[in-house]
Design an enzyme around this catalytic site. Structure first.
Site, PDB file in Angstrom:
ATOM      1  N   ASP A   1      54.424  46.209  31.772  1.00 39.73           N
ATOM      2  CA  ASP A   1      54.260  46.898  33.041  1.00 39.73           C
ATOM      3  C   ASP A   1      53.967  45.826  34.099  1.00 39.73           C
ATOM      4  OD1 ASP A   1      54.066  48.758  35.017  1.00 39.73           O
ATOM      5  OD2 ASP A   1      52.805  50.125  33.889  1.00 39.73           O
TER       6      ASP A   1
HETATM    7  C1  BGC Z   1      53.848  51.426  36.881  1.00 33.52           C
HETATM    8  C2  BGC Z   1      55.163  51.571  36.164  1.00 33.52           C
HETATM    9  C3  BGC Z   1      56.289  51.235  37.096  1.00 33.52           C
HETATM   10  C4  BGC Z   1      56.086  49.835  37.652  1.00 33.52           C
HETATM   11  C5  BGC Z   1      57.187  49.417  38.614  1.00 33.52           C
HETATM   12  C6  BGC Z   1      53.733  50.073  37.557  1.00 33.52           C
HETATM   13  O1  BGC Z   1      52.595  49.971  38.328  1.00 33.52           O
HETATM   14  O2  BGC Z   1      52.784  51.622  35.977  1.00 33.52           O
HETATM   15  O3  BGC Z   1      55.291  52.875  35.667  1.00 33.52           O
HETATM   16  O4  BGC Z   1      57.515  51.343  36.439  1.00 33.52           O
HETATM   17  O5  BGC Z   1      54.860  49.794  38.337  1.00 33.52           O
HETATM   18  O6  BGC Z   1      57.167  50.181  39.748  1.00 33.52           O
END
Ligand code: BGC
Length: 757
Positions: free
Chosen positions: A285
């Site tokens: 993530d």
């Molecule tokens: C989130 C993800 C997301 C990523 C990119 C993160 O903060 O937890 O679900 O895909 O950001 O936007």
């Protein structure tokens, strides 16, 4: 154009890309091409493929720094660049100005649409219609691919028993059977028949695993999950997504039982790759590798990169302004601290994805075509239908709904969300161009035309968050509203309701109250909305509450005769809600989670264990019932349904044999409608205590008034297996089983069968 025709057109129309697309390459061809390319790459370039950068062209200094890295061949992927012109520009830099000309992967949070916005995923789950979900994500993929996206950070398949957690928005609720069906449907929709299929993108189920169990529903906090819950509840949707062919997986932020997901070798290697046979790549993530330092399991970024790689993470998603950690991996190879083969193994599935997507042959997108695809009117029809099919009718006393358009002379449309074309789309929508989005008020006005007087009052305003949303910075087009005197606003709303034949109140939470970092501690209607609702209801006029939220807000104790939960219905939600209110569409959705009476009851599931004192299972608190306001699977229609003649065709089976059951479902009302017939099971005896009920089958069925259909359910041997904490393994036990079929988890019509050797 008829609905069926326009949907068929939207999905069958061959794209220009499609018309020229060669057949998918064989695994051997892809492997050979990957090997040939790897042989030319130096360790820095390989580590570059493991790096994905947020690339905001709006911020020139940041973009320039990343472009330098692209030229050096040190960027494998980017995210958050969604304008096809910018996509082409960046791709040109990577291809024309780098040594090996390796194209970039473009990823994005394609959560519930790209230009055309579908309902919130929790609402899509409430449709209990996997085919609809698959079609919807196929449309989202078509738009995204046309704009140059290759990969969706989705579906989010995290189960949660605690909707205080704001990301309940993105998932399918509390149940692993429904969650698995939704997970697989979304993967099929995104990816199509194979990775690289024209008009499709790679799916990246997330957040692996256990993110929905954040303690107290507090986003990012740790998840403490027992083995049996992990195997029986949290992992099944991920497994279903992998079995459906997902090409990517995103590791979660949080620590699972103390071990951060991005460094969790058991999760990412033992379960995901060895047990399930996952062949794609794992992305962290955003900042999830660097945060291994924050978690206290790595001394610095370099150690974090090595730990993540060693556990099974392939790619690091790098937040704006942060330095990449993966170059440390290249250094470790150069210093002989890491076998070169391990770095190659991490890069392989990323390069393979690029070959499968055909990026070496066709890296650019057709900008004019992108605009045409995104404006395809058939996509809007599909989003409107999805919004209609996801709505859940919680209450309809005195058949207030549907409103009779032929008799209505005036309507008051009240509430802070009634005229919001932004909130109706929900979160995970950024300031892309969504010109078509319409509010509920606009949808009602368009439907009723000039013959009916429609008055509007905002009444009250939903207060801003104490801690602002991390997404607020991306809401660049939001004008600040003028101040509102709420006491006068309530009085005005009451006055309008008095003068009207009926009042529609659109209440709930603003879009930024759910999603990431959007947990809530209570389920009260925020601000003075409850006061507004009670005051308008006290007029005695027919009051219809349209709820816009993804949480089970505390509203069961209101006297409003009708409550329709439309979630965040998406860009076509205005028209959809108007269709539902006036009977041009009939609600048929069902709750994907237990609707608690208050947040104090959480965590909650209908699939609880029998316990020591089942007779008083609803009396666990001394001051209030802990029975739900509405049970899992509940939802009304404008017609009524009856179940009868439940017949277990196989009352006695041997282990490993399927069980077949039939039941008659009749539309006993006077309107056509759709019902979701649900089958629940209980294993009476075993080495472990088994849930009082568990969903093991469902079918959404359309019936004309008076029509009866015999439905057949097959319970497979896999449905009877569970992970047993006493054996620490999967078991299928000989036992009598109870089953029920009906319109919710409170179904009464039952039967039984036995599994005996
Ligand atoms: C989130 C993800 C997301 C990523 C990119 C993160 O903060 O937890 O679900 O895909 O950001 O936007």
């Amino acid at each position: 154009m008829g609905l069926a025709l326009s949907l068929a057109l939207a999905l069958s129309r061959p794209s220009d890309a499609g018309a020229q697309a060669p057949p998918p390459p064989s695994d051997a061809t892809v492997d050979a091409r990957v090997d040939a390319l790897l042989a030319q790459m130096n360790p820095e370039e390989k580590a570059g493929q493991l790096s994905q950068y947020f690339y905001f062209v709006q911020s020139p200094p940041m973009a320039a720094a990343i472009e330098q890295q692209m030229k050096a061949g040190r960027v494998g992927a980017v995210l958050f660049t969604t304008d096809p012109r910018q996509v082409n520009r960046a791709q040109r830099i990577a291809i024309e100005q780098s040594r090996l000309k390796i194209p970039l992967l473009f990823g994005f949070d394609v959560v519930h649409g790209f230009r055309t916005i579908f309902p919130a995923p929790i609402g899509m789950a409430a449709s209990w219609d996997p085919a609809l979900v698959e079609r919807s994500q196929a449309i989202a993929a078509r738009e995204a691919r046309a704009a140059g996206m290759h990969w969706a950070f989705g579906p989010m398949v995290d189960i949660t028993l605690d909707p205080r957690w704001g990301r309940v928005f993105e998932g399918a609720g509390e149940d692993p059977f429904l969650g698995s069906a939704m997970a697989a449907a979304q993967v099929r929709g995104f990816q199509g028949p194979y990775i690289g299929a024209p008009d499709h993108i790679i799916a990246g189920p997330k957040h692996f695993a256990g993110y929905g169990a954040a303690l107290g529903g507090r986003d990012y906090d740790e998840a403490e999950i027992s083995d049996q819950q992990l195997h029986n509840l949290y992992l099944p949707p991920f497994k279903a997504a992998v079995e459906a062919g997902a090409g990517n997986i995103m590791a979660a932020y949080m620590a699972l039982n103390g071990v951060p997901a991005a460094a969790n070798r058991w999760l990412l290697t033992d379960v995901l790759r060895k047990e399930w046979g996952f062949k794609g790549w794992v992305v962290s993530d955003a900042g999830g590798v660097a945060s291994l330092v924050t978690h206290g399991v790595a001394r610095d970024g370099a150690e974090a990169a090595l730990k993540a790689l060693g556990a099974g993470t392939n790619m690091e998603m790098i937040p704006p302004g942060q330095a990449a950690t993966m170059p440390a991996v290249a250094a470790a190879v150069a210093e002989g601290k890491l076998p070169a083969a391990q770095l190659d193994a991490a890069v392989r599935p990323i390069l393979a994805a690029k070959f499968r997507l055909g990026l070496f042959e066709q890296p650019y997108v057709d900008e004019a075509r992108a605009e045409a695809v995104m404006n395809d009117p058939a996509h809007r029809v599909a989003a409107r239908v999805a919004a209609e099919r996801s709505a859940v009718l919680l209450r309809n006393e005195g058949a207030v709904l549907p409103l009779d358009r032929t008799r209505l002379r005036s309507l008051a449309v009240i509430g802070p969300l009634a005229d919001s074309a932004r909130d109706i789309m929900g979160s995970w929508v950024f300031d892309l161009n969504h010109p078509q989005a319409r509010s509920v008020l606009a949808g009602i006005r368009a439907k009723l035309g000039p013959g009916v007087r429609v008055d509007h009052a905002e009444g009250v305003r939903i207060p801003p968050r104490l801690h602002p949303s991390p997404m607020a910075a991306l809401e660049r087009n939001k004008p600040a509203p003028p101040p509102l005197d709420e006491t006068a606003g309530i009085a005005r709303a009451v006055e309008l309701a008095r003068q009207a034949d009926a009042a529609v109140l659109v209440l709930g939470e603003t879009q930024e109250m759910s999603g990431e970092m959007a947990s809530r501690a209570t389920f009260d209607l925020p601000g003075r909305q409850r006061e507004l609702l009670d005051a308008v209801t006290a007029t005695g006029k027919p009051v219809i509450v349209v709820l816009m939220t993804v949480r089970p807000l505390t509203i069961h104790d209101s006297k409003a005769p009708a409550i329709l939960d439309v979630w965040y219905p998406g860009s076509e939600g205005g028209e959809a809600v108007a269709n539902l209110l006036f009977g041009d569409a009939t609600p048929g959705g069902k709750l994907p989670y237990t609707w608690v009476r208050s947040a104090a009851q959480l965590p909650m599931t209908y699939a609880r264990l029998p316990s020591h004192d089942p007779a008083r299972a609803d009396q666990r608190y001394q001051e209030a019932s802990n029975a739900p306001a509405w049970p899992f699977g509940f939802g009304l229609s404008y017609t009524t349904f009856a179940y009868s003649r439940l017949t277990v065709l196989t009352p006695k089976v041997r282990p490993g044999e399927p069980v077949s059951v039939t039941v008659d479902l009749t539309n006993t009302g006077s309107r056509p409608g759709e019902e979701v017939a649900q089958l629940y099971l209980h294993q009476r005896l075993g080495e472990a205590s088994r849930p009082v009920r568990q969903l093991k089958g469902f079918q959404r069925v359309a019936l004309k008034p008076g029509e009866t259909r015999t439905l057949r359910f097959t319970i497979t041997p896999a449905d009877l297996r569970y992970w047993n904490a006493a054996r620490r393994d999967w078991v299928a036990e000989a036992s009598p089983f109870d089953l029920w079929i009906g319109g919710s988890s409170a179904a009464e019509l039952g039967g039984s069968f036995a599994v005996a050797p």
